[in-house]
Design an enzyme around this catalytic site. Structure first.
Site, short mmCIF file in Angstrom:
data_model
loop_
_atom_site.label_atom_id
_atom_site.label_comp_id
_atom_site.label_asym_id
_atom_site.label_seq_id
_atom_site.Cartn_x
_atom_site.Cartn_y
_atom_site.Cartn_z
CE LYS A 1 -8.97 -3.27 66.10
NZ LYS A 1 -8.49 -4.48 65.37
CG ASN B 1 -11.21 1.38 64.46
OD1 ASN B 1 -11.06 2.18 63.56
ND2 ASN B 1 -10.98 0.08 64.31
CG HIS C 1 -3.06 -3.11 59.96
ND1 HIS C 1 -3.86 -2.95 58.85
CD2 HIS C 1 -3.91 -3.37 61.01
CE1 HIS C 1 -5.14 -3.10 59.21
NE2 HIS C 1 -5.18 -3.36 60.50
#
Length: 471
Positions: A127, A150, A196
């Site tokens: 990303k 981010n 995660h």
């Protein structure tokens, strides 16, 4: 800065005073809100005080006065258990939002002529490169482009919006968990693989978070979805059935009757009546490897969704300079090249770099993810030697026993010196690769700080010093 309105005369609690929290506090103040800031870390509170922002101890505060809680994305929302601020917010009926949600509300509240275009990118891997690549293509095509989220600059610290602007935003699963009203003109879901999981309560929770990027899209919007993994295939099939937007499947492994795909380095656009070759990615020096072909397919599709011509989109792919901390060559000493892949915080990301070299001296470790490095077992024969740092050292050493030589180094500086000494002693071309397959938080503030530590250690090398480090 993007002022956040809607909380005029109200008080918003802000917890977590790193980049995101401080930017949100300034944006809320600029929009007419009052803020109450807190961080359990002394350095966070010191950063707020240095900016003259008001601190309020949220452990003893009256939560009935708060209209919302702006939560830093790094603070647990649901798993492994809700943070105490989340429990407090639920107890007093206080809405919980993140910085992306505040940005979305600022956009939604703006007059139609001031609303910018938004490209939102998520995925387990790729990303950051895709975000930077889309930003480069848009800027090269003459668009007023702001890149953040981010990556790089927090979204609310970007320049204020206008109707001609394009915001290209990377969103993590943590940020998406705190976002409900973002409506991107182009939403990109690159890929989904386990990551995660402890934060989302398992794979289903993680997938649900990633899928939120598609939440509010409708007619006229574009969804770009990677279909090289089972989760992406399933999501693409499900939203295609809903038929509410333009859907562009992308692949770096197979030809498709409809979509954008790359085969053997050639990028094809099959969104029209027939597949058309649009770029030779083997000529794009900053986009090596199949994983980058997927990134290129996504970026090209996003650019086309914004109305950028196929020719300008392809030219942007060719001229992209690359992304810091992602397969970035940071130095060469003699015949030894040093590659910074600090962005590889999980095994899937590390695999992409490790697959790109026939042999390498591997610097790995940090705060380990679920499953360790077992998934990389097929690549262990490529490892000349592994130099282990951080919390994962002992576990990685056990996994590599009998499969690759290892050396526990503790710190980045020691690992770089010893890896260089061993590589230089061979007297042939060699790569020292930092691709940690771990989070960075045991030793560094983030992966960028870890990558910079690698860069500094490389810059500090001299042949005599490195030779002495072997002893």
């Amino acid at each position: 800065m993007i002022p956040v309105r809607g909380f005029e005369g109200k008080t918003v609690a802000v917890f977590g005073l790193a980049r995101t929290g401080l930017a949100a506090a300034r944006a809320l103040l600029a929009g007419g809100a009052q803020v109450a800031l807190w961080d359990e870390r002394p350095e966070g509170r010191a950063a707020a005080e240095a900016l003259g922002l008001p601190l309020v101890d949220l452990t003893t505060a009256d939560w009935t006065q708060f209209a919302a809680l702006m939560l830093s994305p790094g603070v647990p929302l649901t798993h492994p258990e809700p943070h105490w601020t989340v429990i407090k917010a639920h107890e007093f009926g206080v809405e919980i939002v993140g910085d992306m949600e505040l940005f979305a509300r600022a956009v939604n509240a703006a007059p139609e002529h001031k609303r910018p275009k938004i490209v939102a990118i998520t995925g387990t891997n790729g990303k950051s490169t895709t975000t930077a690549l889309i930003g480069h293509i848009c800027a090269s095509a003459g668009r007023d482009t702001r890149v953040g989220g981010n990556i790089g600059v927090g979204v609310l610290d970007l320049d204020d919006m206008h109707g001609g602007a394009v915001y290209v935003l990377e969103l993590s699963s943590y940020q998406l968990d705190l976002t409900s009203s973002l409506k991107p003109d182009v939403a990109i879901l690159l890929n989904v693989s386990p990551d995660h999981l402890e934060r989302h309560g398992g794979m289903e929770g993680y997938v649900a978070a990633k899928r939120r990027i598609l939440l509010n899209q409708g007619k006229g919007d574009t969804a770009v979805i990677g279909v090289d993994d089972p989760w992406g295939q399933r999501i693409c099939t499900e939203i295609t059935a809903a038929n509410r937007r333009t859907i562009v499947p992308i692949s770096a492994s197979k030809a498709m009757g409809r979509g954008v795909y790359a085969l053997q380095g050639l990028l094809y656009d099959a969104t029209g009546e027939r597949a058309v070759e649009v770029a030779d990615l083997l000529r794009a020096r900053s986009l090596p490897g199949r994983h980058n072909w997927q990134n290129a397919a996504a970026a090209y599709s996003a650019a086309r969704g914004l109305g950028i011509s196929a020719e300008d989109a392809a030219e942007g792919l060719m001229s992209f300079p690359g992304l810091a901390h992602r397969m970035e060559t940071v130095g060469q000493l003699g015949r030894v090249r040093f590659v910074n892949d600090s962005k590889a915080t999980n095994t899937d990301a590390a695999r992409q770099a490790m697959s790109s070299y026939p042999k390498f001296y591997w610097i790995a470790g940090g705060q380990p993810k679920t499953g360790g490095i077992d998934a990389l077992a097929d690549l262990f024969p490529k490892i000349e030697k592994a130099y282990l740092i951080g919390e994962a050292s002992e576990a990685f050493e056990e996994t590599l026993k009998g499969k690759a030589q290892t050396l526990a180094c503790g710190t980045m500086e020691v690992a770089v010196a010893k890896a260089y000494a061993d590589a230089a002693a061979k007297g042939q071309d060699a790569v020292v690769l930092l691709s940690p397959a771990c989070a960075s938080f045991d030793q560094f503030a983030d992966f960028e700080a870890r990558g910079e530590a690698f860069r500094v250690a490389v810059q500090g090398l001299t042949a005599p010093a490195a030779k002495g480090a072997r002893a």
